[in-house]
Design an enzyme around this catalytic site. Structure first.
Site, PDB file in Angstrom:
ATOM      1  N   GLU A 185      -8.388  -6.183  -0.455  1.00  0.00           N
ATOM      2  CA  GLU A 185      -9.151  -5.025  -0.939  1.00  0.00           C
ATOM      3  C   GLU A 185      -9.609  -5.308  -2.368  1.00  0.00           C
ATOM      4  O   GLU A 185      -9.125  -6.231  -3.020  1.00  0.00           O
ATOM      5  CB  GLU A 185      -8.273  -3.760  -0.938  1.00  0.00           C
ATOM      6  CG  GLU A 185      -7.138  -3.864  -1.948  1.00  0.00           C
ATOM      7  CD  GLU A 185      -6.361  -2.576  -2.216  1.00  0.00           C
ATOM      8  OE1 GLU A 185      -6.399  -1.673  -1.388  1.00  0.00           O
ATOM      9  OE2 GLU A 185      -5.707  -2.511  -3.284  1.00  0.00           O
ATOM     10  N   GLY A 204      -1.375   3.989  -4.963  1.00  0.00           N
ATOM     11  CA  GLY A 204      -1.427   2.777  -5.768  1.00  0.00           C
ATOM     12  C   GLY A 204      -2.234   1.682  -5.089  1.00  0.00           C
ATOM     13  O   GLY A 204      -2.492   1.730  -3.889  1.00  0.00           O
ATOM     14  N   CYS A 205      -2.634   0.693  -5.891  1.00  0.00           N
ATOM     15  CA  CYS A 205      -3.492  -0.372  -5.370  1.00  0.00           C
ATOM     16  C   CYS A 205      -2.730  -1.268  -4.398  1.00  0.00           C
ATOM     17  O   CYS A 205      -3.159  -1.488  -3.266  1.00  0.00           O
ATOM     18  CB  CYS A 205      -4.087  -1.181  -6.518  1.00  0.00           C
ATOM     19  SG  CYS A 205      -2.893  -1.769  -7.737  1.00  0.00           S
ATOM     20  N   TYR A 206      -1.596  -1.813  -4.862  1.00  0.00           N
ATOM     21  CA  TYR A 206      -0.799  -2.664  -3.968  1.00  0.00           C
ATOM     22  C   TYR A 206      -0.339  -1.910  -2.718  1.00  0.00           C
ATOM     23  O   TYR A 206      -0.432  -2.433  -1.598  1.00  0.00           O
ATOM     24  CB  TYR A 206       0.444  -3.182  -4.694  1.00  0.00           C
ATOM     25  CG  TYR A 206       0.237  -4.269  -5.714  1.00  0.00           C
ATOM     26  CD1 TYR A 206      -0.295  -5.509  -5.368  1.00  0.00           C
ATOM     27  CD2 TYR A 206       0.627  -4.089  -7.036  1.00  0.00           C
ATOM     28  CE1 TYR A 206      -0.442  -6.519  -6.307  1.00  0.00           C
ATOM     29  CE2 TYR A 206       0.483  -5.095  -7.982  1.00  0.00           C
ATOM     30  CZ  TYR A 206      -0.050  -6.313  -7.613  1.00  0.00           C
ATOM     31  OH  TYR A 206      -0.188  -7.317  -8.544  1.00  0.00           O
TER      32      TYR A 206
END
Lengths: 337, 337, 337, 337
Positions: free
Chosen positions: D309, D150-152
């Protein structure tokens, strides 16, 4: 000050919430009803209203509004719906300031051509007044039905009014290149107004087909006393609010910038919401206000008009309050400065 | 692939950092030097370069660049400074692709008129090539000095080229209404580009006086084979990147949208960086790319051209790499797709 | 209503222009003077004021202000400068509401430690009142010098006040993670607030060293009656206005969200500008208002407080008017709803 | 270089289009198929792809993909749908890099608890590999099914990995305060992501309930070799892209910033996509790249980690390509710099 009892019809959108905020500060208005089927309390529709207006939403019911003593209703309903809802209010003696497009175009066939819908309230269309106070001010006092003007048209009409009134420009082929913030597209989510789509981007839309075109031409035609034809191109800007219109016209005789600026200052003298500037305006300087800023330039023989406004205030809810002031005999600027 | 040794002159601004990023991905380029007095390491100038280019900045020194074997220098210096720095490079046999305006205008008196500075490098101005590959492509191979075109002009020139080449429009009074992101104003902080001033706002600037005007007219004049005159109005948009130009021209004879679209598709066939669309383009679809998107419409007898690009890539550093490819015989799209 | 004659000192910045707009709508205030050396007319400083306030700027001159009958001056000067300008006003019997940091910290050595400047107005520091009406309300009526609170501190102090007052959380190690719009950085252009640098970006700054830290601790210490220590991390958000603080505290005993919400509602009852919500607030719902929205949550044994405000209104100019109302005996909300 | 034939499943969203753009530049990948029911041509789904990828969309059909020689499929489908579509691909010997959440959580009961859906592909869950190369790199070569992270979580896991691996912090009560751009919410229009709602605003969402919580805890638990518990609060920022996480942890013994920075540099040595900085990172410096920037600070005895990011590249499509490189034995950075 005697307070006028007002209702807001269709309370869920951006023009409604801006209108409510303006009316809450207006010493001559009392918000008696807000109609909506989308939530129970106005603060559920608009969290920003928490602690400012403690009012339950109610379904649209002309008799109930009449029973509450509503004297004027502000219509924030979509076009098409408006012409269904407004006649029963007028029948009950409630005045209407309609923010939709339904009563703006005098000619029902033009309405049908651009809005692709049949107009079926010819009776009220006949007496509706176009609510642009700087141009049609004399007709507003005591009007029963006011068609509040569109957001884009105001920049074009007021931006060109001094030139059209004095027949200083050619009346066909006027180019109106307009840039609008996203709130002008309303509150219903769509892909084109989804943040990652429209943020950091500029595009044109409805090129040659935007419905504000005949509205601009009707008013400018009234001012000029002759038919006017425009090329109107709206663009979507990555910002919440604001319209900036850059207008290109061909003068009928040589003119100087100084002469034109003087002409504009004269034309708008005594009109407190139009500010004539010598430097190009910026939409930000009009944000949250009912001002329309205008600047006229001469470039290589063309006349350029730069006009800026807040599309939700001057372009919709602010001018609606200005119209309200005119109808009920309040000073024009009350609640708006 | 044999790598060409390149230098970037004036490494602190936005065009420089975009150029560096493009060159880092280019299989035929090797960044040998970046000149700047503002920091020691390129990653201090641009934190985004950390881990991508480990290079110390150096002062501008033509002999040092020559000693390092630099074959071509990309000039990212301000106008005025460029024409001081470039002659000694050319004298040492280093080719130059200049992103400033100093060698764009063929006529030094026009330069002086618009840039308020005397041009004092007539010698090199005489052989400089205007680096718009889609129009001047044949002149680029082996050129010693390329004047990389301006950001706004490319949208106007390529947007109008098919019409001008075929003399389908009147050549005077063309209206070019352009909207640009803020990076076009450079990296030096100013009040007009201070975030809370320009965010959530639209305004016009340099109305009638913008320096890209003669550049547009020179190139369109070349294409048309006759003098061209434009009304060019730039606007500042609240976004980082992107230019959208809306162009209004008067056709010399009746034309249809379908005919014009076909004409555009033909004109740009084999030109991989121009995309002809039938729907209005959006700047976002060009962000980070060297594409220029164009769409032609007919509205009430006027021809409208809508053109979009990324002002830093297509408008500056991308087309510079495209020129680099042409000069050194690389395939046109290498490093750019 | 009798109007109080006010002056605005240092009229060029964002807090000044917001203050002027609020005072123009306040029925009990008359703007008598705006001091600035940066422009002749207030509308040159702030184009948005055209047509709203027709006033020449004047140099700062305590005698001239006294001669005009100024009763209260709002100080919008930078810290350091404020403590030079304010004493001569107080000496002449002019009250001051100071929006700078100069009189916020009771202890001059703490001031020196965080602001790296010696405090040289101990005399007035001794009687200055910290202008957070919800906490220090009783001390404001008739105060001669009010230190208007900082933007970030208000979210932290009011966000934690019910917990601190009831000693429900551990008083050290409180984490305050704050997110602010760019206007909080002032109106002077800098690279960090240059649009293409801070737009489309989030970053932290002044990590562990931000000057609002001791201000937060002083007020929370007062409320708790014991020393408080916080970890405060400010972040820059790509938007004009708004502060959102996410606060993490450790409860001293098990608590439920419902209990805490009830506690907050009780604590803020009768405080019209604090809105307790059960859903997380959004800064947008506070934009342009003096409201501070707060929501308390319990997550895995930690207490989270979410607080939102408009940094220029609630965070500066709005609370200054609220203080003005308290000092001069006006109803607390006048001019602010 | 031998090209691997790849398919993109679910081509309509933001991760799909970013993935396609990365793969178009990858010398070892050939896009053989894009599945979607929403449009005929990929350039209709994503106008930015015009002129870059001339491919018709096709319905999802495992046999057709197999017949085309597809060797690996990138899954850009929603969770829930993914675990329906992926098994038939694996059965046909097609490897899968799944960008959804379906195979990230090792324990199906945890999946059910947080995603409110039963997991019904236990067989493949058993061999799925969590695709965070910097931590699980050794398990990736030749993997048949990779659960792209996942991104987080990546900001939290990589941000804390050196501390967790060395047991330098307390493993419960870690605060992760994350700020994300709007593209993280996907491409389906909703009121919360409608431009005029989320622009110029900051808010928290899913407080205490966000589904990335157990993913963070699983990976940090692996690294620490002990259970980890976090308080994770995501916030929505008015920007397209970027995640910034501010992490607060309690050290188990006194540590200095210099020691920690050295520790981080050591831990990430040889990991080309993690950049250790001494100044706070900014999301903008990572935009469009696969870099994750990290900075560690000590403030009043707490350890703060700041990690940034691009949520669509490093947070999704970029790390997917990094995993692709690992699986097929390409150099880790190919196509990503």
């Amino acid at each position: 000050m005697q307070k006028v009892k007002v209702a807001v019809l269709g309370g869920s959108g951006y023009t409604a919430v801006e209108l409510i905020k303006l009316l809450l500060r207006h010493p001559g208005a009392e918000i008696t009803a807000v109609t909506s089927r989308q939530a129970e309390h106005v603060a559920d529709l608009h969290p920003s209203l928490l602690g400012r207006l403690d009012l339950q939403c109610e379904p649209f019911d002309p008799d109930a509004l009449k029973a509450k003593g509503v004297q004027v209703a502000f219509g924030c309903l979509p076009h098409g719906t408006s012409m269904e809802s407004i006649p029963p209010l007028l029948d009950r003696g409630i005045r209407v300031i309609d923010l939709s497009a339904d009563y703006r175009l005098r000619d029902a066939t033009v309405y049908q051509e651009w809005y692709k819908e049949t107009h079926h309230d010819a009776k009220n269309l006949a007496h509706a007044v176009y609510g642009l106070p700087e141009v049609y001010g004399d007709t507003l006092a005591g009007a029963r039905l006011i068609a509040n003007p569109g957001c884009y048209p105001q920049t074009a009409i007021l931006g060109l009014a001094p030139l059209a009134a004095n027949r200083l420009i050619e009346l066909s082929g006027i180019v109106i290149d307009s840039k609008s913030g996203v709130s002008g597209a309303g509150r219903t989510p769509k892909l084109t107004t989804h943040f990652p789509e429209c943020n950091e981007s500029v595009s044109a839309y409805s090129v040659g087909t935007h419905r504000h075109t005949p509205e601009i031409e009707q008013a400018l035609g009234d001012i000029a006393g002759a038919a006017v034809s425009v090329i109107f191109t709206p663009h979507l800007m990555p910002m919440d609010r604001g319209i900036f219109s850059t207008i290109y016209a061909t003068p009928t005789k040589p003119v100087s910038e100084a002469e034109l600026t003087a002409l504009y200052r004269g034309y708008f003298a005594g009109k407190p919401f139009v500010r004539v500037r010598t430097a190009p305006p910026a939409t930000k300087d009009t944000t949250g206000t009912n001002f329309l800023d205008v600047c006229v330039k001469v470039v290589r023989g063309k006349v350029l008009v730069l006009a800026a406004e807040d599309n939700l205030i001057r372009g919709a809810s602010g001018v609606a309050v200005q119209n309200f002031n005119r109808v009920f005999g309040f000073p024009e600027t009350i609640g708006l400065l």
